[in-house]
Design an enzyme around this catalytic site. Structure first.
Site, mmCIF file in Angstrom:
data_model
loop_
_atom_site.group_PDB
_atom_site.id
_atom_site.type_symbol
_atom_site.label_atom_id
_atom_site.label_comp_id
_atom_site.label_asym_id
_atom_site.label_seq_id
_atom_site.Cartn_x
_atom_site.Cartn_y
_atom_site.Cartn_z
ATOM 1 N N ARG A 105 0.891 -1.185 0.000
ATOM 2 C CA ARG A 105 0.000 0.000 0.000
ATOM 3 C C ARG A 105 0.908 1.208 0.000
ATOM 4 O O ARG A 105 1.700 1.406 0.916
ATOM 5 C CB ARG A 105 -0.898 -0.020 1.234
ATOM 6 C CG ARG A 105 -1.575 1.316 1.472
ATOM 7 C CD ARG A 105 -2.709 1.228 2.441
ATOM 8 N NE ARG A 105 -3.848 0.581 1.810
ATOM 9 C CZ ARG A 105 -5.079 0.598 2.303
ATOM 10 N NH1 ARG A 105 -5.331 1.238 3.425
ATOM 11 N NH2 ARG A 105 -6.060 -0.007 1.676
ATOM 12 N N HIS A 132 -7.126 0.858 -6.662
ATOM 13 C CA HIS A 132 -7.293 -0.063 -5.524
ATOM 14 C C HIS A 132 -7.956 -1.331 -6.079
ATOM 15 O O HIS A 132 -9.124 -1.604 -5.812
ATOM 16 C CB HIS A 132 -8.176 0.616 -4.467
ATOM 17 C CG HIS A 132 -8.147 -0.025 -3.108
ATOM 18 N ND1 HIS A 132 -7.365 -1.122 -2.798
ATOM 19 C CD2 HIS A 132 -8.831 0.273 -1.965
ATOM 20 C CE1 HIS A 132 -7.551 -1.442 -1.530
ATOM 21 N NE2 HIS A 132 -8.437 -0.621 -1.009
ATOM 22 N N GLN A 135 -9.741 -4.107 -3.858
ATOM 23 C CA GLN A 135 -11.037 -3.680 -3.330
ATOM 24 C C GLN A 135 -12.140 -3.932 -4.352
ATOM 25 O O GLN A 135 -13.196 -4.488 -4.023
ATOM 26 C CB GLN A 135 -10.975 -2.187 -2.968
ATOM 27 C CG GLN A 135 -12.298 -1.615 -2.489
ATOM 28 C CD GLN A 135 -12.693 -2.131 -1.119
ATOM 29 O OE1 GLN A 135 -11.913 -2.012 -0.171
ATOM 30 N NE2 GLN A 135 -13.879 -2.710 -0.993
ATOM 31 N N ASP A 223 -17.447 6.166 -1.133
ATOM 32 C CA ASP A 223 -16.090 6.230 -0.574
ATOM 33 C C ASP A 223 -15.951 7.610 0.077
ATOM 34 O O ASP A 223 -16.774 8.507 -0.154
ATOM 35 C CB ASP A 223 -15.042 6.020 -1.685
ATOM 36 C CG ASP A 223 -13.600 5.934 -1.148
ATOM 37 O OD1 ASP A 223 -13.413 5.859 0.080
ATOM 38 O OD2 ASP A 223 -12.660 5.944 -1.977
ATOM 39 N N CYS A 263 -16.360 1.036 0.479
ATOM 40 C CA CYS A 263 -15.103 0.307 0.686
ATOM 41 C C CYS A 263 -14.663 0.365 2.138
ATOM 42 O O CYS A 263 -13.911 -0.489 2.580
ATOM 43 C CB CYS A 263 -14.023 0.871 -0.235
ATOM 44 S SG CYS A 263 -13.685 2.616 0.026
ATOM 45 N N ARG A 291 -13.014 -8.918 0.980
ATOM 46 C CA ARG A 291 -11.623 -8.545 0.701
ATOM 47 C C ARG A 291 -10.726 -9.750 0.910
ATOM 48 O O ARG A 291 -9.849 -10.054 0.104
ATOM 49 C CB ARG A 291 -11.176 -7.408 1.643
ATOM 50 C CG ARG A 291 -11.797 -6.058 1.389
ATOM 51 C CD ARG A 291 -11.339 -5.460 0.073
ATOM 52 N NE ARG A 291 -9.891 -5.324 0.006
ATOM 53 C CZ ARG A 291 -9.175 -4.356 0.592
ATOM 54 N NH1 ARG A 291 -9.783 -3.406 1.264
ATOM 55 N NH2 ARG A 291 -7.850 -4.310 0.485
HETATM 56 N N1 CP Z 1 -11.073 -0.520 2.157
HETATM 57 C C1 CP Z 1 -9.813 -0.516 2.612
HETATM 58 O O1 CP Z 1 -8.841 -0.649 1.859
HETATM 59 O O2 CP Z 1 -9.721 -0.406 3.962
HETATM 60 P P1 CP Z 1 -8.387 -0.134 4.777
HETATM 61 O O3 CP Z 1 -7.900 1.220 4.387
HETATM 62 O O4 CP Z 1 -8.775 -0.217 6.230
HETATM 63 O O5 CP Z 1 -7.390 -1.184 4.401
HETATM 64 N N1 NVA Z 2 -10.094 6.416 -1.553
HETATM 65 C C1 NVA Z 2 -9.710 5.957 -0.239
HETATM 66 C C2 NVA Z 2 -9.934 4.493 -0.107
HETATM 67 C C3 NVA Z 2 -9.675 3.937 1.271
HETATM 68 C C4 NVA Z 2 -9.835 2.467 1.331
HETATM 69 C C5 NVA Z 2 -8.262 6.322 0.038
HETATM 70 O O1 NVA Z 2 -7.447 6.214 -0.876
HETATM 71 O O2 NVA Z 2 -7.960 6.730 1.146
#
Ligand code: CP
Ligand code: NVA
Length: 304
Positions: A105, A132, A135, A223, A263, A291
């Site tokens: 990430r 993502h 997701q 989101d 999400c 997930r």
């Molecule tokens: N939806 C998602 O990616 O959640 P987190 O940021 O908690 O991993």
């Molecule tokens: N769009 C959000 C998604 C979190 C899972 C972010 O990037 O923070």
């Protein structure tokens, strides 16, 4: 390793390959719930690298890979300093000597592409500023559990043209559903991704009218108004996105059997009301659970 495969974006894969992952995820879900999954990956190590916070991504990858008999390492960007303490190339080479796969990430998508290029083990994108993909694989799995095939359905995202919107556009290239994004002006998805979706003949539309967008929709997607790394824009974004809050009233025009996805994490009362999050159409916690099932299928497919 010439034939190693990464999972960086949904549209890197063929529809058949994506379908195979979703089928495996669906088949393994009941076994995982009953703690009956065979340990197909003993002695395999998945490194989980995080430059941003996480609940779902961290726990679902770690638990999911352990369910296959593998083990996981949690590593922060501060420790490895990829691109600062050490070059992306050297980090990729070294980690490939220790681990059997890397889940990351990160902020900058290009650095993840570079990591994958230099690594000799599979790299899985656990969210970048651009997309993502894991997701949205879990999201498609959730849609299909509740509504049957996503083909022909209308998925409406109400909110920001962010990494999730980009991954939905990538998915619309591979699956024949209609994607609508209702966003404020100035918050469009990535230009290159929109162009690619258009060139590929994906069915999508961008509108600035949330009410019109959700009319007859089968899936409503939410989101946060501001993503990780955009916290300083929160005040402005809360104002700009105010007409894009998902409320029970907004959803009155959606299909009678519509489902609501988010999400997560949700900012309750901001992009979505409690009434909708906790309402009868919400499947947000099925989505969160999926997930793990979708990603385990991705890992099982990529890591030998
Ligand atoms: N939806 C998602 O990616 O959640 P987190 O940021 O908690 O991993
Ligand atoms: N769009 C959000 C998604 C979190 C899972 C972010 O990037 O923070």
């Amino acid at each position: 390793m010439a034939d190693k495969k990464d999972f960086l974006a949904i549209d890197d894969y063929s529809t058949e390959e994506l379908r195979a992952i979703l089928t495996l995820a669906r088949e393994q879900k009941p076994l995982a719930r009953e703690h009956r999954l065979p340990h197909t990956h003993p002695n395999r190590i998945l490194a989980c690298v995080f430059a941003k916070p996480s609940l779902r991504t961290r726990v679902s990858f770690e638990v999911g890979f352990r369910q296959l008999g593998g083990e996981t390492l949690f590593i922060t960007d501060k420790e490895i300093g990829m691109g600062t303490r050490e070059s992306v190339h050297d980090v990729a080479q070294v980690m490939s000597r220790f681990c059997d796969g890397i889940m990351i990430r990160w902020f900058d998508h290009q650095e993840v592409v570079d990591l994958a290029k230099y690594a000799t083990v599979p790299v899985v994108n656990g969210l970048t500023d651009l997309n993502h993909p894991c997701q949205v694989m879990a999201d498609i799995m959730t849609v299909e559990e509740h509504l049957g095939s996503i083909d022909g359905k209308t998925v409406v995202m109400v909110g920001d043209g962010n990494n999730l919107a980009n991954s939905w556009l990538n998915a619309a290239i591979k699956f024949p559903f209609n994607f609508i994004l209702a966003c404020p002006e100035g918050y469009l998805p990535d230009e290159g991704i929109m162009q690619k979706a258009e060139a590929a003949g994906a069915s999508f539309m961008i509108t600035h009218d949330a009410r019109e967008a959700v009319e007859g929709a089968h899936v409503i997607y939410s989101d946060a108004f501001y993503s990780m790394g955009q916290e300083e824009e929160a005040v402005k974004r809360r104002k700009d996105f105010a007409p894009f809050q998902i409320t029970g009233e907004l959803l009155s025009g959606a299909d009678n059997d519509h489902i609501v996805l988010h999400c997560l994490p949700a900012h309750r009362g901001e992009e979505i009301t409690d009434e909708v999050m906790d309402g009868p159409h919400s499947v947000v916690f099925d989505e969160a659970e999926n997930r793990m099932h979708a990603q385990r299928a991705i890992l099982a497919t990529l890591i030998g």
